[in-house]
Write an enzyme that holds these catalytic residues in place. Sequence first.
Site, short mmCIF file in Angstrom:
data_model
loop_
_atom_site.label_atom_id
_atom_site.label_comp_id
_atom_site.label_asym_id
_atom_site.label_seq_id
_atom_site.Cartn_x
_atom_site.Cartn_y
_atom_site.Cartn_z
N ARG A 1 0.85 -1.19 0.00
CA ARG A 1 0.00 0.00 0.00
C ARG A 1 0.88 1.24 0.00
O ARG A 1 1.87 1.31 0.73
CB ARG A 1 -0.90 0.03 1.25
CG ARG A 1 -2.12 -0.90 1.17
CD ARG A 1 -3.12 -0.44 0.11
NE ARG A 1 -4.27 -1.31 -0.03
CZ ARG A 1 -4.35 -2.34 -0.89
NH1 ARG A 1 -3.35 -2.63 -1.68
NH2 ARG A 1 -5.46 -3.04 -0.97
N ASP B 1 4.71 -0.86 -6.57
CA ASP B 1 3.48 -1.16 -7.32
C ASP B 1 2.32 -0.34 -6.75
O ASP B 1 1.19 -0.46 -7.21
CB ASP B 1 3.17 -2.65 -7.24
CG ASP B 1 2.00 -3.04 -8.14
OD1 ASP B 1 1.99 -2.59 -9.30
OD2 ASP B 1 1.09 -3.77 -7.68
N GLU C 1 -1.86 7.50 -5.64
CA GLU C 1 -2.12 6.78 -6.88
C GLU C 1 -3.55 6.94 -7.41
O GLU C 1 -3.81 6.72 -8.61
CB GLU C 1 -1.82 5.28 -6.70
CG GLU C 1 -2.82 4.53 -5.83
CD GLU C 1 -2.43 3.07 -5.60
OE1 GLU C 1 -1.26 2.81 -5.26
OE2 GLU C 1 -3.30 2.21 -5.75
N HIS D 1 -0.28 -0.62 -9.64
CA HIS D 1 -1.05 -1.53 -8.77
C HIS D 1 -1.55 -2.75 -9.54
O HIS D 1 -2.74 -3.08 -9.53
CB HIS D 1 -2.23 -0.79 -8.13
CG HIS D 1 -2.57 -1.29 -6.77
ND1 HIS D 1 -2.74 -0.48 -5.68
CD2 HIS D 1 -2.75 -2.55 -6.31
CE1 HIS D 1 -3.03 -1.21 -4.62
NE2 HIS D 1 -3.03 -2.46 -4.98
P1 NAD Z 1 -2.02 -10.52 5.70
O1 NAD Z 1 -3.08 -9.88 6.57
O2 NAD Z 1 -2.15 -11.95 5.35
O3 NAD Z 1 -0.58 -10.28 6.37
C1 NAD Z 1 -0.17 -9.05 6.89
C2 NAD Z 1 0.83 -9.33 8.01
O4 NAD Z 1 1.45 -8.10 8.38
C3 NAD Z 1 0.18 -9.90 9.29
O5 NAD Z 1 0.84 -11.11 9.64
C4 NAD Z 1 0.43 -8.81 10.33
O6 NAD Z 1 0.63 -9.34 11.64
C5 NAD Z 1 1.68 -8.15 9.78
N1 NAD Z 1 1.95 -6.78 10.23
C6 NAD Z 1 1.10 -5.77 10.48
N2 NAD Z 1 1.77 -4.65 10.80
C7 NAD Z 1 3.10 -4.97 10.78
C8 NAD Z 1 4.31 -4.23 11.01
N3 NAD Z 1 4.29 -2.94 11.33
N4 NAD Z 1 5.49 -4.88 10.86
C9 NAD Z 1 5.53 -6.18 10.51
N5 NAD Z 1 4.42 -6.92 10.29
C10 NAD Z 1 3.23 -6.32 10.40
O7 NAD Z 1 -1.98 -9.59 4.40
P2 NAD Z 1 -1.59 -10.04 2.91
O8 NAD Z 1 -2.78 -10.65 2.24
O9 NAD Z 1 -0.30 -10.79 2.94
O10 NAD Z 1 -1.37 -8.60 2.22
C11 NAD Z 1 -0.20 -7.84 2.48
C12 NAD Z 1 -0.29 -6.48 1.79
O11 NAD Z 1 -0.42 -6.64 0.38
C13 NAD Z 1 -1.51 -5.63 2.23
O12 NAD Z 1 -1.09 -4.29 2.38
C14 NAD Z 1 -2.43 -5.73 1.03
O13 NAD Z 1 -3.28 -4.61 0.94
C15 NAD Z 1 -1.43 -5.77 -0.11
N6 NAD Z 1 -1.94 -6.28 -1.41
C16 NAD Z 1 -1.47 -5.71 -2.56
C17 NAD Z 1 -1.91 -6.16 -3.81
C18 NAD Z 1 -1.39 -5.57 -5.11
O14 NAD Z 1 -1.96 -5.82 -6.17
N7 NAD Z 1 -0.31 -4.81 -5.11
C19 NAD Z 1 -2.83 -7.21 -3.86
C20 NAD Z 1 -3.28 -7.80 -2.67
C21 NAD Z 1 -2.82 -7.33 -1.44
#
Ligand code: NAD
Length: 331
Positions: free
Chosen positions: A235, A259, A264, A296
């Site tokens: 994000r 990304d 954005e 993205h």
């Molecule tokens: P998830 O909820 O499975 O995992 C997130 C992890 O981050 C959790 O284990 C949480 O405990 C940990 N966390 C929270 N704050 C933290 C910090 N300050 N330091 C370290 N760890 C921390 O999420 P996910 O499905 O793996 O998604 C991860 C990211 O990817 C999200 O921001 C999501 O929005 C993004 N995403 C991007 C796209 C894209 O197209 N670019 C697509 C899907 C998801």
Amino acid sequence: MKIIAYAVREDEKAAFAQWQGENPDIEVKLVSTELTVASLEEARGFDAIVAFQTGEYPADLFDRMQAMGIKDLSVRNVGVDNLNLASAKQNGITITNVPAYSPNAVAEFAVSQVLKLLRNAKAYDRKISQHDFRWAPNVAGEINGKTVGVLGTGRIGQVMIKIMQGFGAKIVAYDPFPNPDLAKQGIYLDSPDDVLKQADIVSLHVPATKDNFHLINQDTIAEMRDGAIIVNVSRGALIDTTALVTAVKNGKLAGAVLDTYENEASFFNHDLRGQTLSDPLLTEMLSMDEILLTPHIAFYTDIAVGNMVRVSLDSAKDVLTTGTAPTVVVG
Ligand code: NAD
């Protein structure tokens, strides 16, 4: 049972058709317009709505849905911060989402961009298009032997770790809720700062919460190794972009894979061909060989699009037939 799907894109239609074929008793209507209070009129007589948009789903939308007897809104994405959930709850509307459409899509993309950055892809693309076939000075880097720091070891972070280990990287990670299987590998450090200090490549896989706003900023960049790379396919709000660009320009960081970008919304997934961008920072990043910026698109694969359509329709069907679904956010 009748479901209407809003903001349906061409690339989603095959997945909708497949689901319709598997569920011939349910009428599924597809419309290309976004869901608004005005366009809700098209949903009259339908039992559930499936939608996907970055625009707002305001409080009065749910008042109207309730008045029209529509029981469910199933979004085809994960984020629900643009929905007025309190209003949905008040009106007895069930909300479902698609919690994970393809962690592999996002992690594979991140790794492919890291490879492109290490291989000086932008510089070589430009040189080769000008018939400059010389190697120097663009000597590349390798992932093998590097230390990759992963902040956030949830769904996507875990796949990132597996792929990077396949390349021969050493992994260091931080997550306030460590994964027990990964913990056995001894990859977790005590703090995010420890990860920043040790990693050659820092990859962010955390949600954009209030606490994580500008997780990467001037101070945390100062903690990082000289010549490190930052990867953000999560994000935009996680990074203070001005601080990042400054650090790449003054050589503190070797580059970045982005990304997402904190501003954005009015650029990504818009056709702005031939237009001057009204954002000098974005324009500057696009001009830099050391920053690989994409709109993205990490999630945007055939598998993920198929999952977003299938899971949202399954959820709407579940809510209508059983009153709930495994993906319920409100209800
Ligand atoms: P998830 O909820 O499975 O995992 C997130 C992890 O981050 C959790 O284990 C949480 O405990 C940990 N966390 C929270 N704050 C933290 C910090 N300050 N330091 C370290 N760890 C921390 O999420 P996910 O499905 O793996 O998604 C991860 C990211 O990817 C999200 O921001 C999501 O929005 C993004 N995403 C991007 C796209 C894209 O197209 N670019 C697509 C899907 C998801």
